[in-house]
Design a protein around this motif. Structure first.
Motif, PDB file in Angstrom:
ATOM      1  N   GLU A 179       0.830  -1.203   0.000  1.00 35.86           N
ATOM      2  CA  GLU A 179       0.000   0.000   0.000  1.00 35.86           C
ATOM      3  C   GLU A 179       0.867   1.257   0.000  1.00 35.86           C
ATOM      4  N   ASN A 180       0.393   2.292  -0.675  1.00 41.01           N
ATOM      5  CA  ASN A 180       1.062   3.585  -0.686  1.00 41.01           C
ATOM      6  C   ASN A 180       1.218   4.104   0.746  1.00 41.01           C
ATOM      7  N   LEU A 181       2.428   4.583   1.087  1.00 38.84           N
ATOM      8  CA  LEU A 181       2.702   5.011   2.446  1.00 38.84           C
ATOM      9  C   LEU A 181       1.777   6.142   2.890  1.00 38.84           C
ATOM     10  N   GLU A 182       1.446   7.043   1.993  1.00 40.33           N
ATOM     11  CA  GLU A 182       0.564   8.143   2.371  1.00 40.33           C
ATOM     12  C   GLU A 182      -0.802   7.622   2.803  1.00 40.33           C
ATOM     13  N   ASP A 183      -1.323   6.615   2.114  1.00 35.20           N
ATOM     14  CA  ASP A 183      -2.610   6.031   2.499  1.00 35.20           C
ATOM     15  C   ASP A 183      -2.527   5.395   3.880  1.00 35.20           C
ATOM     16  N   SER A 184      -1.395   4.761   4.162  1.00 37.19           N
ATOM     17  CA  SER A 184      -1.209   4.139   5.477  1.00 37.19           C
ATOM     18  C   SER A 184      -1.177   5.196   6.578  1.00 37.19           C
ATOM     19  N   ILE A 185      -0.442   6.272   6.330  1.00 34.89           N
ATOM     20  CA  ILE A 185      -0.337   7.340   7.326  1.00 34.89           C
ATOM     21  C   ILE A 185      -1.695   7.995   7.555  1.00 34.89           C
ATOM     22  N   LYS A 186      -2.448   8.215   6.489  1.00 37.36           N
ATOM     23  CA  LYS A 186      -3.796   8.783   6.633  1.00 37.36           C
ATOM     24  C   LYS A 186      -4.652   7.909   7.547  1.00 37.36           C
ATOM     25  N   ARG A 187      -4.600   6.593   7.322  1.00 36.75           N
ATOM     26  CA  ARG A 187      -5.407   5.661   8.122  1.00 36.75           C
ATOM     27  C   ARG A 187      -5.048   5.771   9.603  1.00 36.75           C
ATOM     28  N   LEU A 188      -3.750   5.804   9.893  1.00 31.35           N
ATOM     29  CA  LEU A 188      -3.319   5.861  11.278  1.00 31.35           C
ATOM     30  C   LEU A 188      -3.715   7.189  11.923  1.00 31.35           C
ATOM     31  N   LYS A 189      -3.556   8.271  11.174  1.00 29.30           N
ATOM     32  CA  LYS A 189      -3.917   9.587  11.721  1.00 29.30           C
ATOM     33  C   LYS A 189      -5.415   9.678  11.984  1.00 29.30           C
ATOM     34  N   ASN A 190      -6.216   9.076  11.103  1.00 30.72           N
ATOM     35  CA  ASN A 190      -7.664   9.076  11.286  1.00 30.72           C
ATOM     36  C   ASN A 190      -8.099   8.302  12.518  1.00 30.72           C
ATOM     37  N   ASN A 191      -7.198   7.474  13.025  1.00 34.44           N
ATOM     38  CA  ASN A 191      -7.487   6.709  14.236  1.00 34.44           C
ATOM     39  C   ASN A 191      -6.690   7.224  15.434  1.00 34.44           C
ATOM     40  N   ASN A 192      -6.344   8.506  15.359  1.00 36.98           N
ATOM     41  CA  ASN A 192      -5.728   9.225  16.483  1.00 36.98           C
ATOM     42  C   ASN A 192      -4.355   8.679  16.878  1.00 36.98           C
ATOM     43  N   LEU A 193      -3.630   8.182  15.896  1.00 43.08           N
ATOM     44  CA  LEU A 193      -2.259   7.747  16.147  1.00 43.08           C
ATOM     45  C   LEU A 193      -1.284   8.839  15.707  1.00 43.08           C
ATOM     46  N   ASP A 194      -0.246   9.035  16.488  1.00 41.92           N
ATOM     47  CA  ASP A 194       0.775  10.037  16.173  1.00 41.92           C
ATOM     48  C   ASP A 194       2.089   9.413  15.757  1.00 41.92           C
ATOM     49  N   TYR A 195       2.175   8.070  15.831  1.00 47.40           N
ATOM     50  CA  TYR A 195       3.431   7.384  15.537  1.00 47.40           C
ATOM     51  C   TYR A 195       3.212   6.227  14.567  1.00 47.40           C
ATOM     52  N   ILE A 196       4.224   5.983  13.764  1.00 49.39           N
ATOM     53  CA  ILE A 196       4.220   4.842  12.855  1.00 49.39           C
ATOM     54  C   ILE A 196       5.575   4.139  12.949  1.00 49.39           C
ATOM     55  N   GLU A 197       5.546   2.811  12.995  1.00 50.97           N
ATOM     56  CA  GLU A 197       6.762   2.016  12.876  1.00 50.97           C
ATOM     57  C   GLU A 197       6.884   1.609  11.417  1.00 50.97           C
ATOM     58  N   LEU A 198       7.939   2.065  10.775  1.00 54.65           N
ATOM     59  CA  LEU A 198       8.081   1.856   9.342  1.00 54.65           C
ATOM     60  C   LEU A 198       8.692   0.502   8.998  1.00 54.65           C
ATOM     61  N   HIS A 199       8.219  -0.045   7.915  1.00 53.88           N
ATOM     62  CA  HIS A 199       8.783  -1.254   7.330  1.00 53.88           C
ATOM     63  C   HIS A 199      10.240  -0.989   6.961  1.00 53.88           C
ATOM     64  N   GLY A 200      11.137  -1.819   7.446  1.00 55.00           N
ATOM     65  CA  GLY A 200      12.551  -1.674   7.096  1.00 55.00           C
ATOM     66  C   GLY A 200      12.819  -2.230   5.709  1.00 55.00           C
ATOM     67  N   ASN A 201      12.453  -1.481   4.691  1.00 56.59           N
ATOM     68  CA  ASN A 201      12.449  -2.018   3.320  1.00 56.59           C
ATOM     69  C   ASN A 201      13.616  -1.549   2.445  1.00 56.59           C
ATOM     70  N   LYS A 202      14.676  -1.067   3.057  1.00 54.17           N
ATOM     71  CA  LYS A 202      15.850  -0.679   2.262  1.00 54.17           C
ATOM     72  C   LYS A 202      16.725  -1.924   2.065  1.00 54.17           C
TER      73      LYS A 202
END
Length: 320
Positions: free
Chosen positions: A47-70
């Motif tokens: 999924e596009n990262l922006e869509d993921s961040i939107k979902r989390l923010k809409n649920n009152n989350l201020d933090y995200i643990e990112l996939h270590g995909n490098k």
């Protein structure tokens, strides 16, 4: 006449001990500051990262643990683009979830795979610092490979990690060792084993633990006790219910977990509770390359966060 009272089971006795410790701290626990909730996004797949961040923010989350995909210099998130999204949505990175497979395995008997793990960690630590993360999760051996190569895996893992540990200090990132259940990896299955691994490594860059309650239910005698035994080294705690699904959909004793965290003072400082409901299965890694239904993910996040906050409120009501 038969008594309707029966003796408590062993885990219930431990629960009572934990609850008593919690109640003894009444008036001392800072109940005004809630536990910091994050969310591990690699289970969202491609999924596009922006869509993921939107979902989390809409649920009152201020933090995200990112996939270590490098996984290589040419793959994975761009820190420039990530920082733009973080700023636009007022979101912060708690840390980065390091992903260790047979191809980048610190404990491998194949030196090429060990070198890949070392190079991978270098890229991920630098990225974690660029996006303001607190920690990088490190797994001592490949996830998805439960059968050991030989009896020297821990020695090779420690040797591999020691060769790159200085970079954690250089970039001020906490190296957090995660114990994984025996069905998924060959070594380091408990908090006690993680602590011993850290002690043997003996490096200031690797001094923390990333707990996971789903793995704890397989490897520990009591999850609350395991959390307390982690002490100040615990920097992040992955969450899923007993069936590895959304919080509230299984039989996991969240109340005891929340009590243990407050006993540790885990709600103060940069420490995180991070849902990671991946569903059942021996190898969850394929999920990171798949495409999920956004509505299912919306429900997964909402139900988990709402239920956790509800149980947290219920637990803290005991202190009033």
């Amino acid at each position: 006449m038969i008594s309707n009272k029966i003796k408590l089971q062993n885990f219930q006795l431990e629960n009572e001990i934990l609850k008593n410790k919690f109640m003894e701290l009444k008036g001392k626990i800072n109940s005004k500051e809630s536990l910091k909730l994050s969310w591990s996004n690699w289970g969202f797949g491609i999924e596009n990262l922006e869509d993921s961040i939107k979902r989390l923010k809409n649920n009152n989350l201020d933090y995200i643990e990112l996939h270590g995909n490098k996984y290589s210099p040419d793959l994975g998130y761009s820190s420039i683009e990530v920082n733009k999204l973080l700023k636009n949505y007022d979101m912060k990175v708690s840390g980065v979830c390091g992903m260790f497979s047979k191809e980048n395995d610190l404990s491998s008997n194949n030196p090429i795979h060990r070198q890949r793990a070392i190079d991978y960690i270098k890229r991920q630590v630098e990225f974690t610092a660029e996006v303001g993360g607190e920690y990088l999760l490190v797994v001592p051996a490949a996830v998805g490979r439960p059968v050991a190569y030989d009896d020297c895996e821990i020695e090779r893992s420690i040797d591999s990690l020691s060769r790159v540990a200085d970079i954690f200090v250089e970039y001020k990132i906490k190296g957090a060792v995660e114990p994984i259940r025996a069905a998924e990896t060959s070594i380091i299955h408990t908090v006690a084993e993680a602590r011993e691994y850290i002690e043997r490594l003996n490096h200031p860059g690797i001094q923390h633990i990333n707990g996971d309650i789903y793995h704890m239910q397989s490897g520990e005698t009591h999850i609350g006790k395991a959390i307390l035994s982690s002490g100040k080294s615990l920097v992040n705690l992955h969450m899923a219910d007993s069936n590895r699904c959304a919080l509230g959909e299984g039989s996991m004793d969240l109340d005891s977990i929340i009590m243990a965290l407050y006993i540790l003072g885990y709600n103060e400082g940069n420490k995180y509770v991070t849902p990671e409901p991946l569903g059942p299965g021996a190898d969850p890694y394929p999920a990171m390359n798949g495409k999920n239904n956004p509505k299912d993910l919306d429900l997964l996040v909402k139900s988990s966060i709402d239920y956790f906050r509800f149980r947290e409120k219920e637990v803290l009501s005991l202190l009033k």
